[in-house]
Write an enzyme that holds these catalytic residues in place. Sequence first.
Site, PDB file in Angstrom:
ATOM      1  N   ARG A  17      16.443  38.386 -43.795  1.00 39.54           N
ATOM      2  CA  ARG A  17      16.991  37.863 -42.549  1.00 39.54           C
ATOM      3  C   ARG A  17      18.497  37.638 -42.703  1.00 39.54           C
ATOM      4  O   ARG A  17      18.984  37.252 -43.769  1.00 39.54           O
ATOM      5  CB  ARG A  17      16.316  36.537 -42.187  1.00 39.54           C
ATOM      6  N   HIS A  18      19.213  37.845 -41.614  1.00 36.77           N
ATOM      7  CA  HIS A  18      20.668  37.662 -41.617  1.00 36.77           C
ATOM      8  C   HIS A  18      21.058  36.216 -41.907  1.00 36.77           C
ATOM      9  O   HIS A  18      20.249  35.281 -41.797  1.00 36.77           O
ATOM     10  CB  HIS A  18      21.245  38.072 -40.260  1.00 36.77           C
ATOM     11  N   THR A  21      24.096  31.648 -38.025  1.00 34.58           N
ATOM     12  CA  THR A  21      25.091  31.645 -36.964  1.00 34.58           C
ATOM     13  C   THR A  21      25.222  30.212 -36.444  1.00 34.58           C
ATOM     14  O   THR A  21      24.371  29.357 -36.707  1.00 34.58           O
ATOM     15  CB  THR A  21      24.678  32.550 -35.789  1.00 34.58           C
ATOM     16  N   GLU A  22      26.244  29.979 -35.670  1.00 32.33           N
ATOM     17  CA  GLU A  22      26.400  28.654 -35.068  1.00 32.33           C
ATOM     18  C   GLU A  22      25.219  28.347 -34.150  1.00 32.33           C
ATOM     19  O   GLU A  22      24.766  27.201 -34.061  1.00 32.33           O
ATOM     20  CB  GLU A  22      27.712  28.585 -34.291  1.00 32.33           C
ATOM     21  N   ARG A  70      25.303  40.309 -36.447  1.00 37.69           N
ATOM     22  CA  ARG A  70      25.016  39.319 -37.487  1.00 37.69           C
ATOM     23  C   ARG A  70      24.194  39.922 -38.620  1.00 37.69           C
ATOM     24  O   ARG A  70      24.322  39.499 -39.773  1.00 37.69           O
ATOM     25  CB  ARG A  70      24.313  38.102 -36.879  1.00 37.69           C
ATOM     26  N   GLU A  94      16.321  41.784 -32.924  1.00 32.73           N
ATOM     27  CA  GLU A  94      15.462  40.627 -32.713  1.00 32.73           C
ATOM     28  C   GLU A  94      14.562  40.777 -31.494  1.00 32.73           C
ATOM     29  O   GLU A  94      14.828  41.568 -30.585  1.00 32.73           O
ATOM     30  CB  GLU A  94      16.325  39.350 -32.596  1.00 32.73           C
TER      31      GLU A  94
END
Length: 259
Positions: A17-18, A21-22, A70, A94
């Site tokens: 998984r990447h 992120t915010e 991402r 995704e």
Amino acid sequence: MTAGPLAPPVRRLLVWRHGRTEWNAHGRFQGQLDPPLDDEGRAQAARTAPHLAAVLHDQDVVLVSSDLQRAVDTAGALAPLLGVPVHVDERLREHGLGSWEGLTRDEVAERHPGQYEDWLAGRPVPGRGGEAQAEVAARALAAVADLPRAATAVLVTHGGTAGRLVEALLGLGLEHKRIFGPLGNCHWSELAFQASGWRLMRHNLYVPAAGQLEGGRRPASDRGSFPGPSATDVPDAPRSGATPEEAPPAPVEDADAAG
């Protein structure tokens, strides 16, 4: 005597998984929207890539990423260490979440209370749009079937898609969903193909930051090996006995908002 399953083009899969992120950090559903890695996400990729490169040293490896940035940026931390290019496949992107994309859990509950209740109860979510779980699994499986021949493939993908792919490779039906917790950011699972089919060898592995495990405890900011439930874990068909406890709203620091 029946024949075993058809051998895939690779015998080993690392489903990665990447990085964070915010939106991940704030429990916001990403789906197929594309916020970038935040500083922590880039740091996760930078410290994980050398570990994976050492594990895969001198192996015949193909590196394939979702087309969302991402994931591409996470894969980009590993590619030069392996000396291989990043192949991009949109089938690894995704789970599309329709009208929930870009919203936090609280915002979904406020704007779409009926859908939110369906999700909490483990029911299908009519009117949300996006994709069914079976569609996500089918496209991810097709991406695996189309891999070039190699000893190992590293697939850089997303929480929801990773979960649906692992379940499909293991042949898990609806009655066995949610056995495995969703991958944390920059965590990975390893599967190996043997005579009887795919086996899950390791799950939710990660490389901690320096000093992260001092005193035997993870800092509160670390999602750790056991992230909360994902919005993409909703079944496509009703299950008997589904309860709100199967998909409670996760606290912000543990939210596994899709992505």
